[in-house]
Motif scaffolding. Structure first.
Motif, PDB file in Angstrom:
ATOM      1  N   ARG A 185       0.828  -1.213   0.000  1.00 54.52           N
ATOM      2  CA  ARG A 185       0.000   0.000   0.000  1.00 54.52           C
ATOM      3  C   ARG A 185       0.856   1.255   0.000  1.00 54.52           C
ATOM      4  O   ARG A 185       0.537   2.238  -0.688  1.00 54.52           O
ATOM      5  CB  ARG A 185      -0.937  -0.014   1.211  1.00 54.52           C
ATOM      6  N   ASN A 186       1.947   1.247   0.758  1.00 54.80           N
ATOM      7  CA  ASN A 186       2.821   2.429   0.813  1.00 54.80           C
ATOM      8  C   ASN A 186       3.494   2.670  -0.531  1.00 54.80           C
ATOM      9  O   ASN A 186       3.632   3.822  -0.972  1.00 54.80           O
ATOM     10  CB  ASN A 186       3.877   2.247   1.906  1.00 54.80           C
ATOM     11  N   PHE A 187       3.929   1.601  -1.193  1.00 52.75           N
ATOM     12  CA  PHE A 187       4.540   1.752  -2.520  1.00 52.75           C
ATOM     13  C   PHE A 187       3.531   2.331  -3.504  1.00 52.75           C
ATOM     14  O   PHE A 187       3.838   3.271  -4.255  1.00 52.75           O
ATOM     15  CB  PHE A 187       5.050   0.405  -3.023  1.00 52.75           C
ATOM     16  N   VAL A 188       2.326   1.794  -3.497  1.00 54.98           N
ATOM     17  CA  VAL A 188       1.307   2.266  -4.434  1.00 54.98           C
ATOM     18  C   VAL A 188       0.958   3.724  -4.177  1.00 54.98           C
ATOM     19  O   VAL A 188       0.857   4.525  -5.107  1.00 54.98           O
ATOM     20  CB  VAL A 188       0.047   1.376  -4.362  1.00 54.98           C
ATOM     21  N   SER A 189       0.792   4.093  -2.911  1.00 51.49           N
ATOM     22  CA  SER A 189       0.433   5.484  -2.594  1.00 51.49           C
ATOM     23  C   SER A 189       1.536   6.462  -2.977  1.00 51.49           C
ATOM     24  O   SER A 189       1.269   7.626  -3.283  1.00 51.49           O
ATOM     25  CB  SER A 189       0.114   5.618  -1.104  1.00 51.49           C
ATOM     26  N   ALA A 190       2.795   5.992  -2.994  1.00 53.23           N
ATOM     27  CA  ALA A 190       3.914   6.863  -3.341  1.00 53.23           C
ATOM     28  C   ALA A 190       4.009   7.126  -4.842  1.00 53.23           C
ATOM     29  O   ALA A 190       4.535   8.168  -5.254  1.00 53.23           O
ATOM     30  CB  ALA A 190       5.221   6.262  -2.842  1.00 53.23           C
ATOM     31  N   VAL A 191       3.505   6.214  -5.674  1.00 51.34           N
ATOM     32  CA  VAL A 191       3.699   6.342  -7.116  1.00 51.34           C
ATOM     33  C   VAL A 191       2.402   6.505  -7.882  1.00 51.34           C
ATOM     34  O   VAL A 191       2.427   6.840  -9.076  1.00 51.34           O
ATOM     35  CB  VAL A 191       4.458   5.122  -7.683  1.00 51.34           C
ATOM     36  N   SER A 192       1.255   6.276  -7.230  1.00 52.00           N
ATOM     37  CA  SER A 192       0.003   6.174  -7.976  1.00 52.00           C
ATOM     38  C   SER A 192      -1.107   6.973  -7.319  1.00 52.00           C
ATOM     39  O   SER A 192      -1.090   7.234  -6.116  1.00 52.00           O
ATOM     40  CB  SER A 192      -0.411   4.700  -8.082  1.00 52.00           C
ATOM     41  N   ASP A 193      -2.101   7.335  -8.131  1.00 54.55           N
ATOM     42  CA  ASP A 193      -3.321   7.941  -7.605  1.00 54.55           C
ATOM     43  C   ASP A 193      -4.353   6.888  -7.228  1.00 54.55           C
ATOM     44  O   ASP A 193      -5.426   7.212  -6.733  1.00 54.55           O
ATOM     45  CB  ASP A 193      -3.931   8.894  -8.651  1.00 54.55           C
ATOM     46  N   HIS A 194      -4.030   5.631  -7.512  1.00 56.86           N
ATOM     47  CA  HIS A 194      -4.909   4.527  -7.141  1.00 56.86           C
ATOM     48  C   HIS A 194      -4.507   3.994  -5.769  1.00 56.86           C
ATOM     49  O   HIS A 194      -3.349   4.080  -5.366  1.00 56.86           O
ATOM     50  CB  HIS A 194      -4.830   3.410  -8.179  1.00 56.86           C
ATOM     51  N   ALA A 195      -5.467   3.417  -5.056  1.00 55.90           N
ATOM     52  CA  ALA A 195      -5.202   2.955  -3.696  1.00 55.90           C
ATOM     53  C   ALA A 195      -4.522   1.594  -3.661  1.00 55.90           C
ATOM     54  O   ALA A 195      -3.837   1.265  -2.683  1.00 55.90           O
ATOM     55  CB  ALA A 195      -6.517   2.891  -2.909  1.00 55.90           C
ATOM     56  N   THR A 196      -4.694   0.798  -4.709  1.00 58.55           N
ATOM     57  CA  THR A 196      -4.173  -0.558  -4.712  1.00 58.55           C
ATOM     58  C   THR A 196      -3.518  -0.870  -6.052  1.00 58.55           C
ATOM     59  O   THR A 196      -3.790  -0.207  -7.052  1.00 58.55           O
ATOM     60  CB  THR A 196      -5.301  -1.583  -4.452  1.00 58.55           C
ATOM     61  N   PRO A 197      -2.660  -1.876  -6.097  1.00 62.91           N
ATOM     62  CA  PRO A 197      -1.980  -2.205  -7.352  1.00 62.91           C
ATOM     63  C   PRO A 197      -2.920  -2.832  -8.372  1.00 62.91           C
ATOM     64  O   PRO A 197      -3.976  -3.368  -8.034  1.00 62.91           O
ATOM     65  CB  PRO A 197      -0.897  -3.195  -6.922  1.00 62.91           C
ATOM     66  N   ALA A 198      -2.498  -2.771  -9.643  1.00 69.81           N
ATOM     67  CA  ALA A 198      -3.271  -3.412 -10.698  1.00 69.81           C
ATOM     68  C   ALA A 198      -3.029  -4.912 -10.722  1.00 69.81           C
ATOM     69  O   ALA A 198      -3.928  -5.689 -11.052  1.00 69.81           O
ATOM     70  CB  ALA A 198      -2.916  -2.800 -12.056  1.00 69.81           C
ATOM     71  N   CYS A 199      -1.800  -5.326 -10.379  1.00 66.83           N
ATOM     72  CA  CYS A 199      -1.458  -6.743 -10.463  1.00 66.83           C
ATOM     73  C   CYS A 199      -0.323  -7.067  -9.502  1.00 66.83           C
ATOM     74  O   CYS A 199       0.552  -6.222  -9.263  1.00 66.83           O
ATOM     75  CB  CYS A 199      -1.046  -7.091 -11.898  1.00 66.83           C
ATOM     76  N   LEU A 200      -0.351  -8.281  -8.964  1.00 65.17           N
ATOM     77  CA  LEU A 200       0.735  -8.804  -8.140  1.00 65.17           C
ATOM     78  C   LEU A 200       1.154 -10.154  -8.702  1.00 65.17           C
ATOM     79  O   LEU A 200       0.312 -11.028  -8.916  1.00 65.17           O
ATOM     80  CB  LEU A 200       0.290  -9.002  -6.687  1.00 65.17           C
TER      81      LEU A 200
END
Length: 504
Positions: A185-200
């Motif tokens: 979640r911290n990685f996504v919030s640092a790089v994206s306007d979305h709350a969660t990743p698209a894929c893992l």
């Protein structure tokens, strides 16, 4: 001589963009990177060539590890690409050497995962023919044949990095699971306007800790987040900001590494051109009409996770020991040629899940498979832990007819991607196939590759054979309902990751 140099320079400068585009798109990745730095005009043309996402795989079965790595890398970099991530799957050999060789070729800033798997499949580097290499019956740690599958991806508009799960000696799975979710979640919030990743994409170690962490991840991530992977194996990782692999302390162990794909707020892509991830599954199990409730469960030592149990038939009071349960299974499968493959039990695990300090844990039902390994006058023994008294389970067996029908369904699903009104184009694919599948299971070559080969014969896809394939939110049996639990962890199945984008 001086006049000739001026003439060449003038000719290069005067080339129109169409001619330049036609020349540059034929270059291998490294010369292409140099060409993009020549001047602004060339850079614009190079950026146009790489306006579409790209994911390429190639495998080599060369017995010399160094030569095999070179062959796979040369093939994967034979066309223009700017690596956003690299995955190297090997059947044996030295992971450190593999990581070092690949890092030297793609650069130290590219996130990278190297994993040992039970086999690879895809297109061969030397001839582009479809093929597969699998371990023999002696197991994944005895490897007479070396093979490497290399996958390189370039996804404009996507930020990619590796996030690991490292567990200290006394640290619980719940603690490291919470930390893993928060790190994502911290990685996504640092790089994206979305709350969660698209894929893992997950790669795990062969440890009891992976299952509860994967199920916590399933709980924490919304349904639109694609989760696929290999639950058990060995891996090394290198993050984008690391120059080399991080050395663990003596009381730490690797559990999982997740390749995280998040929408990039700094490189927004129009909706029509955005990368989309989707999944499909070919199931390989059929259920036997034997249903039980665990009467008593004893979990073994974590290093060799197994469960000893007794059980009751649903609706009956008598407690059955291991031999009685196995007699039930043998009687039910009498005359069935699939009996030799060995039965599994599918356990419905209803557990409370939360992340961090959430006040109201949510009960989630998960369907998890455990292979039956033995029985005596006291207990039935199955692989893996996490089974509790009161859990319900049903018996399953590998079924090639179910697998063939599911392959046909997957092929239809992939074909439908191309027929949608928005004209989506498939640019990459990856398969996580159960180790029990392959040529010997189907009795024909390249069955697990067939959905890609039938629909996208030119696609340079890849895949691995693994012991515990991960596929998010996919039901294992047609008779199963969502109230009985989703099957995030599979066996004798193939999970397909499809990467596409809208052409217009």
């Amino acid at each position: 001589m001086e006049k000739s140099k001026k003439t060449d320079t003038s000719f290069i400068a005067s080339m129109n963009d169409d001619l330049l585009h036609n020349i540059l798109r034929r270059l291998p990745a490294k010369p292409f990177a140099f060409a993009s730095c020549v001047n602004r005009s060339w850079n614009i043309v190079c950026n146009h060539i790489l306006s579409r996402p790209k994911m390429v795989s190639a495998f080599s079965r060369n017995s010399d590890q160094l030569k095999a790595v070179e062959e796979a890398v040369d093939k994967a970099l034979s066309e223009p690409i700017r690596p956003d991530f690299v995955i190297a799957n090997i059947t044996c050999g030295n992971m450190e050497v593999t990581l070092r060789l690949i890092t030297k070729r793609v650069g130290s800033r590219v996130p990278l995962i190297v994993s040992i798997v039970e086999g690879v499949l895809g297109k061969e580097a030397c001839n582009d023919n479809a093929g597969e290499v699998k371990q023999n019956d002696q197991g994944m740690y005895f490897c007479p044949t070396y093979a490497i599958l290399l996958t390189i991806g370039y996804f404009p508009g996507i930020q990619v990095d590796v996030i690991p799960v490292i567990q200290a000696k006394e640290e619980s799975e719940a603690t490291v699971g919470d930390k893993f979710v928060m790190d994502i979640r911290n990685f996504v919030s640092a790089v994206s306007d979305h709350a969660t990743p698209a894929c893992l994409m997950l790669f795990g170690e062969d440890t009891h800790a992976t299952e509860p962490i994967i199920r916590k991840l399933d709980y924490a991530m919304p349904a639109e987040t694609i989760i696929v992977g290999d639950q058990k194996g060995q891996f090394l990782h290198k993050r984008a900001d690391e120059l080399r692999t991080v050395q663990l302390h003596k009381d730490e162990s690797r559990v999982l590494a997740g390749l995280i794909f998040a929408r990039d707020r700094h490189r927004p892509i129009p909706e029509a051109g955005r990368v989309q991830f989707s999944t499909a599954i070919s199931r390989g199990m059929s259920s036997v009409d034997l249903r039980y409730k665990v009467a008593n469960a004893v979990n073994s030592l974590p290093r060799w996770p197994a469960t000893l149990m007794t059980a009751k038939r649903i609706g009956e009071a008598e407690v059955l020991n291991g031999e009685q349960i196995l007699d039930d299974i043998e009687e039910s499968l009498l005359g069935n040629p699939l009996w030799e493959a060995g039965p599994y039990i599918g356990v419905i695990k209803r557990r409370k899940y939360s992340v961090g300090l959430e006040e109201k844990p949510k009960i989630i039902a998960s369907l998890v498979f455990h292979q039956v390994t033995g029985a005596d006058e006291q207990y039935l023994t199955v692989k893996g832990g996490g089974i509790k008294t009161g859990d319900h389970f049903q018996v399953y067996i590998p079924d090639v007819k179910v697998a063939e029908a599911s392959l046909s369904d997957v092929s239809t699903q992939l074909r439908n991607i191309m027929s949608k009104p928005n004209k989506r184009e498939v640019v990459g694919g990856f398969v996580f196939a159960g180790s029990g599948r392959g040529d010997s299971f189907f009795g024909r070559p390249n069955a697990d590759s067939s959905p890609f080969l039938e629909n996208f014969p030119e696609l340079r896809f890849g895949g691995v054979f693994c012991d515990g394939e991960i596929g998010r939110g996919l039901l294992v049996g047609e008779e199963e309902s969502s109230s009985q639990g989703q099957g995030c962890l599979h066996v004798v199945s193939s999970v397909y990751l499809i990467v596409s984008y809208a052409c217009s």
